[in-house]
Design a protein around this motif. Structure first.
Motif, short mmCIF file in Angstrom:
data_model
loop_
_atom_site.label_atom_id
_atom_site.label_comp_id
_atom_site.label_asym_id
_atom_site.label_seq_id
_atom_site.Cartn_x
_atom_site.Cartn_y
_atom_site.Cartn_z
N ALA A 41 0.84 -1.19 0.00
CA ALA A 41 0.00 0.00 0.00
C ALA A 41 0.88 1.25 0.00
O ALA A 41 1.76 1.39 0.84
N GLU A 44 -2.40 5.09 3.24
CA GLU A 44 -3.52 4.58 4.02
C GLU A 44 -4.77 4.57 3.14
O GLU A 44 -4.96 5.45 2.31
N VAL A 47 -8.56 -1.31 0.52
CA VAL A 47 -8.08 -2.17 -0.56
C VAL A 47 -9.20 -2.49 -1.54
O VAL A 47 -10.33 -2.79 -1.13
N GLN A 69 -2.72 -11.06 1.41
CA GLN A 69 -2.53 -10.88 2.84
C GLN A 69 -3.69 -10.14 3.51
O GLN A 69 -3.83 -10.17 4.73
N VAL A 70 -4.49 -9.45 2.70
CA VAL A 70 -5.66 -8.72 3.19
C VAL A 70 -6.79 -8.92 2.18
O VAL A 70 -6.55 -9.21 1.02
N SER A 74 -10.73 -4.15 3.07
CA SER A 74 -10.02 -3.95 4.33
C SER A 74 -9.35 -2.59 4.36
O SER A 74 -8.85 -2.10 3.35
N ARG A 75 -9.30 -1.98 5.54
CA ARG A 75 -8.54 -0.75 5.74
C ARG A 75 -7.07 -1.13 5.93
O ARG A 75 -6.77 -2.11 6.62
N VAL A 76 -6.17 -0.39 5.28
CA VAL A 76 -4.74 -0.67 5.38
C VAL A 76 -3.98 0.62 5.67
O VAL A 76 -4.48 1.72 5.45
N THR A 77 -2.76 0.43 6.14
CA THR A 77 -1.89 1.56 6.43
C THR A 77 -0.79 1.64 5.38
O THR A 77 -0.49 0.65 4.69
N GLN A 80 1.83 -1.30 4.27
CA GLN A 80 1.31 -2.63 4.60
C GLN A 80 1.38 -3.53 3.37
O GLN A 80 1.05 -3.12 2.26
N LEU A 82 0.07 -6.11 0.88
CA LEU A 82 -1.26 -6.55 0.45
C LEU A 82 -1.21 -7.96 -0.12
O LEU A 82 -2.16 -8.72 0.02
#
Length: 103
Positions: A41, A44, A47, A69-70, A74-77, A80, A82
């Motif tokens: 990512a 923020e 996805v 992985q997500v 999903s919310r990601v930072t 992160q 993916l």
């Protein structure tokens, strides 16, 4: 599985972009080279599109590994991971790579 229209669009885009291969890649990447990579990512957010990304890799070479992985939505930072991608680093065009039979 993605709708046929999306898969057809991906194949059409790859054919236009890659065609019979990339001259630079073909001249500097050995035929038997393998790769490992991550989709990360850049910022923020939420996805979306990992199944499309998986389809692109699978169209190029059905033997490539694509480990999500997500989940989409999903919310990601920032930073992160993916997905992880691994497999052959080169192909001579999408129709030669499909199924892992080209080089």
């Amino acid at each position: 599985m993605l709708p046929t229209e999306i898969l057809t669009s991906i194949e059409r885009a790859l054919t236009e972009d890659i065609g019979t291969g990339d001259a630079t890649t073909n001249s500097i990447v050995p035929v038997d080279a393998t790769m490992r990579g991550q989709i990360i990512a850049k910022q923020e957010g939420v996805v979306a599109g990992l199944e499309v990304a998986r389809a692109v890799y699978q169209i190029l070479d059905s033997n490539l590994g694509f480990n999500v992985q997500v989940e989409d939505g999903s919310r990601v930072t920032k930073g992160q991971v993916l997905a992880f991608v691994s497999g052959r680093a080169r192909c001579s065009g999408i129709w030669h790579c499909k199924g892992g039979s080209g080089g």
